[in-house]
Enzyme design. Structure first.
Site, PDB file in Angstrom:
ATOM      1  N   SER A 265      38.270  35.735  34.431  1.00  0.00           N
ATOM      2  CA  SER A 265      38.647  36.525  35.752  1.00  0.00           C
ATOM      3  C   SER A 265      37.488  36.995  36.551  1.00  0.00           C
ATOM      4  O   SER A 265      36.106  37.062  36.016  1.00  0.00           O
ATOM      5  CB  SER A 265      39.510  37.855  35.311  1.00  0.00           C
ATOM      6  OG  SER A 265      38.707  38.659  34.679  1.00  0.00           O
ATOM      7  N   LYS A 266      37.761  37.632  37.622  1.00  0.00           N
ATOM      8  CA  LYS A 266      36.733  38.044  38.549  1.00  0.00           C
ATOM      9  C   LYS A 266      35.989  39.081  37.705  1.00  0.00           C
ATOM     10  O   LYS A 266      34.793  39.870  38.014  1.00  0.00           O
ATOM     11  CB  LYS A 266      37.314  38.606  39.804  1.00  0.00           C
ATOM     12  CG  LYS A 266      36.262  39.060  40.881  1.00  0.00           C
ATOM     13  CD  LYS A 266      37.025  39.609  42.087  1.00  0.00           C
ATOM     14  CE  LYS A 266      36.291  40.644  42.879  1.00  0.00           C
ATOM     15  NZ  LYS A 266      35.389  41.407  42.150  1.00  0.00           N
ATOM     16  N   ARG A 267      36.813  40.050  36.955  1.00  0.00           N
ATOM     17  CA  ARG A 267      36.338  41.087  36.267  1.00  0.00           C
ATOM     18  C   ARG A 267      35.429  40.750  35.193  1.00  0.00           C
ATOM     19  O   ARG A 267      34.214  41.374  35.062  1.00  0.00           O
ATOM     20  CB  ARG A 267      37.570  42.029  35.495  1.00  0.00           C
ATOM     21  CG  ARG A 267      37.467  43.495  35.858  1.00  0.00           C
ATOM     22  CD  ARG A 267      38.607  44.250  35.301  1.00  0.00           C
ATOM     23  NE  ARG A 267      39.793  43.782  35.527  1.00  0.00           N
ATOM     24  CZ  ARG A 267      40.952  43.417  34.909  1.00  0.00           C
ATOM     25  NH1 ARG A 267      40.959  43.941  33.703  1.00  0.00           N
ATOM     26  NH2 ARG A 267      42.263  43.241  35.161  1.00  0.00           N
ATOM     27  N   GLY A 269      33.314  38.088  35.597  1.00  0.00           N
ATOM     28  CA  GLY A 269      31.952  38.113  36.192  1.00  0.00           C
ATOM     29  C   GLY A 269      31.344  39.229  36.616  1.00  0.00           C
ATOM     30  O   GLY A 269      30.185  39.482  36.357  1.00  0.00           O
ATOM     31  N   ASP A 270      32.093  40.303  37.086  1.00  0.00           N
ATOM     32  CA  ASP A 270      31.443  41.653  37.226  1.00  0.00           C
ATOM     33  C   ASP A 270      30.810  42.272  36.280  1.00  0.00           C
ATOM     34  O   ASP A 270      29.853  42.912  36.395  1.00  0.00           O
ATOM     35  CB  ASP A 270      32.638  42.501  38.054  1.00  0.00           C
ATOM     36  CG  ASP A 270      33.034  42.120  39.441  1.00  0.00           C
ATOM     37  OD1 ASP A 270      32.383  41.078  40.054  1.00  0.00           O
ATOM     38  OD2 ASP A 270      34.190  42.627  39.722  1.00  0.00           O
TER      39      ASP A 270
END
Ligand code: GLU
Length: 508
Positions: A265-267, A269-270
């Site tokens: 998920s994008k999370r 990556g962050d």
């Protein structure tokens, strides 16, 4: 294989996740391998989730990746238009046909009525499902008489059209389908609900629009993410109900988190510091910008190569593939069934491989942009030589700057720790002597400087390091960089001497 036509069918609801890019890539590779056609279809029937700049983002991302569509909105729209919102009028006819054939029905239930049913079911600790067990008792054209239905429709009552998924008389019916990646997959039809095909706002749902378009656009293979596998029984039932040929299906495995379980998920990556989108994206709602692979300095060829191997394997040890090689090698049979773990390290490794393989001239061209941003002008041959000297340590083009800044600007400070260790009391006068050795050298080539300096060091009977380390500190500002004689020769005699004088002044 004849007449292969595949489509990438994103919904423009935001930026494209790298999983979406991989779906597009596999469709593209499959099409090209079989001399087929690769199509972009924009699935924008859900107006509540529509994001205005998302379609352009998808197009830009594909362009950056070097993946070209044969047919797309505005390009060879043979069975167009290729934007579903522009095809609105096409779908109703098929919903009506399904009603006529007894495969679909009008449902007038309001949101409140459905809530009541949900609450009732909850009390009995069972989920509410609109299906063969409940439809007779709900507000629809199965429970109501023909006259009642006609009256409601003339009165302008709002309705949706639902698919009659399963009839009770076929209890235990199991639908078995073939998936090109998973082989046989089976579904218990009696567990499925009567999905809405047509909404009260006059728009088809994803399911109806998707199969109608795949049929009308003569799609031969549907290659899409695993998250659509649960929709397969509905889609197959729809094809059967409409008496249409069924395309072949392939459901791609998920891309998984680098650590832990579940979908990337994008999370993730962050948290771990890597992009999950191909290009930078600014969310208009909250103004937040997410970085992209392009902006982080990845080469598109490396990015594509990494994605290709994230779920597909060539059956050999080979890892580096051009797009053309991928096209030749690709097959759906070699796509793995289970999820593929994303690895940021491996992604960097791919980038490094591609950067090393690029010739210096090409790398220099990319590096010039960074130099220009720093206000540095230099001649192309010089930049190219610098690239040749430092490239092997770079993973990204941007790394070249920290690896080579001293070729372009004189150091303003000298690494403290190294200075303490290498710059002794007598070093200043020793470096003054080095200046005197360098001054008369006419041929300031790397080889020549090396011969002369080494000879001097030998006759002086001092340790090699005693001269070379402070000299490196003077020219570079730190104990880093390629061959020191190369550096001296590149920056030239005058600059070399100036930098040594400067170090003598600063470090005394
Ligand atoms: N519009 C769907 C999506 O965004 C496409 C699913 C499909 O390929 O059938 O994922």
């Amino acid at each position: 294989m004849n007449n292969v036509r595949v489509r990438f069918a994103p919904s423009p609801t935001g930026p494209l996740h790298i999983g979406g890019v991989r779906t597009a890539l596999y469709n593209y590779l499959f099409a090209k391998k079989h001399n087929g056609t690769f199509i972009l279809r924009i699935e924008d029937t859900d107006q509540t989730r529509y994001v205005a700049n998302a379609e352009q983002y998808i197009v830009n991302a594909m362009e950056w990746c070097g993946i070209q569509f044969d047919e797309a909105p505005g390009k060879n729209e043979k069975f167009g238009p290729y934007r579903q919102s522009e095809r609105k009028d096409i779908y109703k006819k098929y919903a009506d046909e399904l009603i006529k054939k007894g495969h679909a029905y009008y449902a007038f239930d309001t949101a409140e009525e459905l809530d009541v049913e949900r609450n009732k079911a909850e009390k009995n600790k069972t989920p509410f499902i609109y299906n063969h067990t409940t439809r007779q008792n709900l507000n629809n054209s199965i429970s109501l008489s023909e006259e009642e239905v006609a009256k409601k429709i003339t009165a302008g009552d709002k309705y949706v059209i639902r698919f009659k998924m399963y009839d009770k008389c076929f209890e235990n019916e199991i639908l078995t389908a073939k998936d090109l990646i998973r082989n046989e997959v089976s579904f218990k039809l009696f567990l499925l609900d009567d999905k809405v095909l047509f909404k009260s706002d006059g728009m088809p749902t994803y399911h109806l629009a998707n199969i109608v378009d795949d049929h009308l656009m003569k799609i031969s293979h549907v290659i899409r993410g695993e998250e659509w596998l649960p929709s397969l029984p509905l889609h197959l039932s729809l094809y059967n109900a409409l008496d249409w040929n069924i395309p072949k299906f392939a459901h791609l495995p998920l891309i998984l988190k680098p650590v832990g379980k579940g979908k990337l998920s994008k999370r993730d990556g962050d948290k771990l510091g890597f992009p999950v989108f191909p290009l930078e994206y600014t969310n208009k709602k909250d103004g937040k910008t997410s970085t992209g692979y392009r902006e982080e300095g990845y080469l598109p060829e490396a990015f594509i190569n990494m994605l290709a191997l994230l779920g597909w394997n060539p059956g050999t040890e080979q890892e580096i593939f051009t797009l053309k090689e991928l096209t030749d090698e690709f097959s759906l049979e070699r796509v793995n069934k289970s999820g593929a773990k994303f690895s940021p390290e491996k992604t960097n490794w791919f980038n490094q491989q591609y950067l090393q393989a690029k010739d210096n001239k090409e790398v220099a061209k990319l590096f010039v942009k960074i130099l220009e941003e720093k206000g540095i002008k230099s001649n192309p041959t010089y930049i190219q030589t610098v690239v040749g000297l430092v490239k092997e340590r770079a993973v990204f083009i941007k790394d070249l700057w920290s690896l080579s800044d001293f070729f372009f600007i004189s150091p303003t400070k000298h690494d403290t720790k190294a200075s303490k260790k290498q710059w002794k009391q007598e070093t200043g006068s020793l470096m003054q002597e080095v200046i005197n050795v360098l001054k008369p050298i006419e041929d300031f080539s790397s080889e020549n400087i090396e011969i002369i300096l080494k000879e001097w060091i030998t006759t002086k009977e001092i340790g090699y390091g005693k001269v070379m380390q402070p000299l490196r500190l003077s020219l570079v500002g730190a104990l880093k960089g390629p061959n020191l004689f190369d550096i001296a020769s590149m920056i030239g005699k005058e600059t070399s001497i100036k930098r040594i004088e400067n170090a003598i002044n600063i470090l005394k």
